[in-house]
Design a protein around this motif. Structure first.
Motif, short mmCIF file in Angstrom:
data_model
loop_
_atom_site.label_atom_id
_atom_site.label_comp_id
_atom_site.label_asym_id
_atom_site.label_seq_id
_atom_site.Cartn_x
_atom_site.Cartn_y
_atom_site.Cartn_z
N MET A 135 46.73 37.64 30.28
CA MET A 135 46.23 36.56 31.11
C MET A 135 44.72 36.38 30.99
SD MET A 135 48.68 37.39 34.39
CE MET A 135 47.81 36.43 35.61
N THR A 136 43.98 37.45 30.69
CA THR A 136 42.53 37.35 30.59
C THR A 136 41.97 38.44 29.70
OG1 THR A 136 40.45 37.36 31.85
CG2 THR A 136 42.24 38.71 32.71
N ASP A 137 40.90 38.09 28.98
CA ASP A 137 40.16 39.07 28.18
C ASP A 137 38.99 39.66 28.94
OD1 ASP A 137 41.40 39.34 25.70
OD2 ASP A 137 40.58 37.44 24.99
N ASP A 138 38.68 39.10 30.12
CA ASP A 138 37.48 39.46 30.84
C ASP A 138 37.62 40.83 31.51
OD1 ASP A 138 35.73 39.41 33.46
OD2 ASP A 138 34.86 37.92 32.11
N TYR A 139 36.69 41.74 31.21
CA TYR A 139 36.72 43.11 31.71
C TYR A 139 36.68 43.14 33.23
CZ TYR A 139 35.18 48.05 32.11
OH TYR A 139 35.07 49.38 32.43
N ALA A 140 35.76 42.38 33.82
CA ALA A 140 35.63 42.36 35.28
C ALA A 140 36.78 41.61 35.94
CB ALA A 140 34.30 41.72 35.68
N GLU A 141 37.30 40.56 35.27
CA GLU A 141 38.40 39.80 35.86
C GLU A 141 39.65 40.66 36.02
OE1 GLU A 141 40.63 36.89 37.58
OE2 GLU A 141 38.47 36.95 37.26
N ARG A 142 39.83 41.62 35.12
CA ARG A 142 40.97 42.51 35.26
C ARG A 142 40.86 43.33 36.54
NH1 ARG A 142 39.91 44.14 29.53
NH2 ARG A 142 40.95 42.58 28.25
N THR A 143 39.65 43.77 36.87
CA THR A 143 39.46 44.51 38.12
C THR A 143 39.74 43.62 39.32
OG1 THR A 143 37.82 45.98 37.10
CG2 THR A 143 37.85 45.86 39.51
N ARG A 144 39.26 42.36 39.28
CA ARG A 144 39.52 41.43 40.38
C ARG A 144 41.02 41.18 40.53
NH1 ARG A 144 34.60 39.07 38.42
NH2 ARG A 144 35.75 37.72 36.97
N LEU A 145 41.70 40.99 39.40
CA LEU A 145 43.15 40.75 39.45
C LEU A 145 43.88 41.95 40.03
CD1 LEU A 145 45.43 38.77 38.69
CD2 LEU A 145 45.50 39.85 36.43
N MET A 146 43.47 43.16 39.62
CA MET A 146 44.11 44.35 40.14
C MET A 146 43.77 44.58 41.61
SD MET A 146 46.12 45.47 37.91
CE MET A 146 46.30 43.79 37.30
N THR A 147 42.57 44.16 42.03
CA THR A 147 42.22 44.29 43.44
C THR A 147 43.16 43.45 44.30
OG1 THR A 147 39.90 44.71 42.90
CG2 THR A 147 40.39 43.99 45.14
N TRP A 148 43.43 42.21 43.86
CA TRP A 148 44.39 41.37 44.56
C TRP A 148 45.77 42.02 44.56
CZ3 TRP A 148 44.20 36.81 47.28
CH2 TRP A 148 42.97 36.15 47.31
N ARG A 149 46.16 42.51 43.39
CA ARG A 149 47.50 43.10 43.30
C ARG A 149 47.63 44.32 44.21
NH1 ARG A 149 50.24 46.46 38.27
NH2 ARG A 149 51.99 47.22 39.51
N VAL A 150 46.64 45.20 44.20
CA VAL A 150 46.74 46.42 44.99
C VAL A 150 46.63 46.11 46.48
CG1 VAL A 150 45.71 48.67 45.43
CG2 VAL A 150 45.95 47.86 43.09
N ALA A 151 45.86 45.07 46.83
CA ALA A 151 45.80 44.65 48.23
C ALA A 151 47.19 44.22 48.71
CB ALA A 151 44.80 43.52 48.40
N LEU A 152 47.88 43.41 47.90
CA LEU A 152 49.25 43.01 48.26
C LEU A 152 50.20 44.20 48.19
CD1 LEU A 152 50.48 40.19 49.04
CD2 LEU A 152 48.11 40.15 48.22
N LEU A 153 49.92 45.13 47.27
CA LEU A 153 50.74 46.33 47.19
C LEU A 153 50.63 47.13 48.48
CD1 LEU A 153 52.51 48.25 45.46
CD2 LEU A 153 50.38 49.32 44.68
N ALA A 154 49.41 47.20 49.03
CA ALA A 154 49.23 47.91 50.30
C ALA A 154 50.00 47.22 51.42
CB ALA A 154 47.74 47.97 50.64
N VAL A 155 50.00 45.89 51.42
CA VAL A 155 50.78 45.16 52.42
C VAL A 155 52.26 45.45 52.24
CG1 VAL A 155 51.46 42.86 53.22
CG2 VAL A 155 49.06 43.33 52.68
#
Length: 446
Positions: A135-155
Motif C-alpha cells: 500500500m505504501t513505500d513510505d517508512y513513516a507512513e507504515r508506522t502511522r498505518l500500524m498505529t491505526w491498526r494497533v489502536a483498533l486492535l486494542a479496541v
C-alpha cells in the motif's frame, strides 16, 4: 497500480485497521476462554486440554505459508489480497461460533472445529498482513498505518476480551453461556470483515510479482533476510509469552483475585484502556529513538509489569489493576513497532532482490505468530498440570489447593515476563532503519 510513496487517505487507514476486529477477536477469545472452557466446562484434564488448544494452531505453521503463496499468485479486479479478506473472514465467523456450539460434549469436536477455523483464519490474516507493504513505500507512513491498526486492535481486544466473559456469565455459564458468546464474537468478526474489505477498496495495491514456488524456497528466502529472521524469532517468542498471560486471565481472576464474576472483565479493561491512550505517545517515541529501541523499551515495560504482578497476593486489587495497565502500555508498543518493522523487512528484500513477494514473508510471519500464540495456552496448561490443577465438568472451577493456585500465579506473571524479556536477544544484529533502507534503494538504483 504502482506502489505509492505518498501518505494514505484517512479512510483507507481506518478501513484497513477495522480488520483488527477479526484478528483481535480470534487472537484473544480462544486464548482467553478456550482452555478454561475445556477444563472447567467439558472436564478435560489440563494437560490434554493444552494439547487440544495447541495442535490446531500448530497446523498454521504449514498452512499460513501456503495461504501466502496462493494470495501472491491471485489476480482479480479486487487485487490479490482483498478477495481473501471477504471469503476468509466470513468463514472464520461461522466456524468460530461452531467451536462453542457443543452439539456433543467432546474435546475432540472442539479441536477439529478449531482446526478448521484456524485454516480459514490463515486465508484472512496472511493477505491482510501482506497489504501494508504493497500500500505504501513510505517508512513513516507504515508506522502511522500500524498505529491505526494497533489502536483498533486494542479496541477489539477490549470489546471481545472484556465482554466475552460477561456474555458467557449473562447466559448462565456452562455450554449455554459459551454458545451465546460464540455468536457474539462471530458478529464482531463479521463487522471487521466487512469493514476491512469495503474500507480498502480505494487502497493502492502495488505490484504482486512471482513468489517462491515451494515452502523450502520460502524458508531460504526468509533466511537470506537477516533482519526479518531476527524480528520473526523475537515476535514468535514474545507471542508465546503474551499468550501464556492471556490464557491465565480467567484462572487468575478466579483463583488469585477471588473474583470469578467480574475479575476477567476488569483485568481486560485495565489492560486495554491505557494502551489506547498511549498509542500516539509510542508513535512519537519511535520517531525520536527509532523503531528498534522503542520496541525493546516496550518489551521491557511489559516484562517489568508482568513480573511485579507476582506480588498480587500481597497487594490490594487496585494495585494489581495498575500493574496490568503498565503491562498493557508495553503490549501496545510491542505491537506497533513489531508490525511496523515487518514491512521494512519486506521492503529491504524487494530492494535487494527486485521481487515483491509480501505474501511469502507475511505467510511465515503469521504462521510463526499463530504458533507462538498457540504455545502460550499450552505452556500455561503444563504449568497447571505440574502444580496439580483439578478440572471440572460443572461449568465452574473446582476448589484448588494452595499449590495449584501458586501455579496459576506463576504462569500468569513470572513465566510471561521472562519469556518476553529473553526474546529481545534475538534482535541482536538487527540494523534495518530508515537510513539503511535508503542505502539499499540507492544501491539498486545505481
Amino acid at each position: 497500480m504502482d506502489h505509492p510513496s505518498e501518505s494514505l487517505p484517512g479512510r483507507v487507514r481506518v478501513g484497513y485497521a477495522l480488520g483488527s476486529l477479526v484478528t483481535g477477536a480470534f487472537g484473544t477469545v480462544p486464548g482467553l476462554l478456550l482452555l478454561p472452557y475445556l477444563t472447567d466446562t467439558l472436564g478435560v484434564t489440563a494437560g490434554i486440554a493444552g494439547l487440544l488448544v495447541l495442535a490446531p494452531k500448530a497446523w498454521d505453521v504449514l498452512i499460513n505459508p501456503v495461504a501466502g503463496r496462493i494470495s501472491d499468485r491471485t489476480r482479480t479486479r479486487w487485487g490479490a489480497r482483498r478477495p481473501f479478506l471477504l471469503g476468509g473472514g466470513v468463514a472464520v465467523a461461522i466456524l468460530f461460533a461452531a467451536i462453542f456450539a457443543a452439539p456433543v460434549r467432546s474435546g475432540a469436536y472442539v479441536a477439529l472445529v478449531f482446526l478448521a477455523t484456524a485454516t480459514a483464519y490463515a486465508f484472512y490474516q496472511v493477505p491482510y498482513v501482506a497489504m501494508p507493504a504493497e500500500m505504501t513505500d513510505d517508512y513513516a507512513e507504515r508506522t502511522r498505518l500500524m498505529t491505526w491498526r494497533v489502536a483498533l486492535l486494542a479496541v477489539a481486544i477490549l470489546v471481545s476480551g472484556a465482554l466475552a466473559p460477561v456474555v458467557t456469565k449473562q447466559f448462565g455459564d456452562g455450554i449455554p453461556g459459551h454458545r451465546a458468546m460464540g455468536v457474539f464474537v462471530a458478529v464482531l468478526i463479521l463487522i471487521g470483515t466487512a469493514g476491512s474489505f469495503l474500507g480498502t477498496r480505494a487502497a493502492p495495491t502495488g505490484r504482486v510479482l512471482e513468489s517462491e514456488p515451494s515452502l523450502g524456497r520460502q524458508l531460504r528466502t526468509a533466511r537470506e533476510n537477516g533482519a526479518f529472521t531476527r524480528l520473526l524469532i523475537c515476535f514468535i517468542v514474545q507471542a508465546a509469552g503474551i499468550a501464556t498471560m492471556l490464557a491465565g486471565v480467567s484462572y487468575f481472576a478466579t483463583q488469585i483475585l477471588r473474583d470469578p464474576d467480574t475479575g476477567a472483565t476488569v483485568l481486560f479493561a485495565c489492560f486495554v484502556g491505557p494502551a489506547l491512550l498511549v498509542m500516539p505517545l509510542w508513535s512519537r517515541v519511535g520517531a525520536r529513538i527509532g523503531k528498534l529501541r522503542a520496541y525493546a523499551l516496550a518489551s521491557l515495560v511489559f516484562a517489568a509489569g508482568a513480573a511485579l504482578i507476582a506480588l498480587a497476593p500481597l497487594l490490594p486489587a487496585a494495585g494489581v489493576y495498575v500493574l496490568i495497565s503498565i503491562v498493557g502500555v508495553g503490549y501496545a508498543g510491542q505491537q506497533v513497532f513489531g508490525l511496523a518493522m515487518l514491512p521494512d523487512c519486506i521492503a529491504a528484500d524487494t530492494a535487494r532482490t527486485g521481487r515483491r513477494q509480501a505474501g511469502v514473508f507475511t505467510g511465515l510471519w503469521t504462521a510463526g505468530e499463530t504458533f507462538g500464540l498457540a504455545l502460550g495456552p499450552g505452556v500455561f496448561a503444563l504449568v497447571l498440570a505440574a502444580f496439580g490443577y483439578v478440572s471440572s465438568d460443572s461449568g465452574t472451577a473446582a476448589a484448588q489447593t494452595d499449590t495449584a493456585r501458586l501455579g496459576v500465579l506463576l504462569g500468569f506473571t513470572v513465566v510471561p515476563a521472562v519469556v518476553v524479556a529473553l526474546a529481545l536477544f534475538a534482535l541482536r544484529g538487527y540494523d534495518l532503519d530508515e537510513r539503511r533502507l535508503t542505502e539499499l534503494e540507492q544501491e539498486v538504483a545505481a
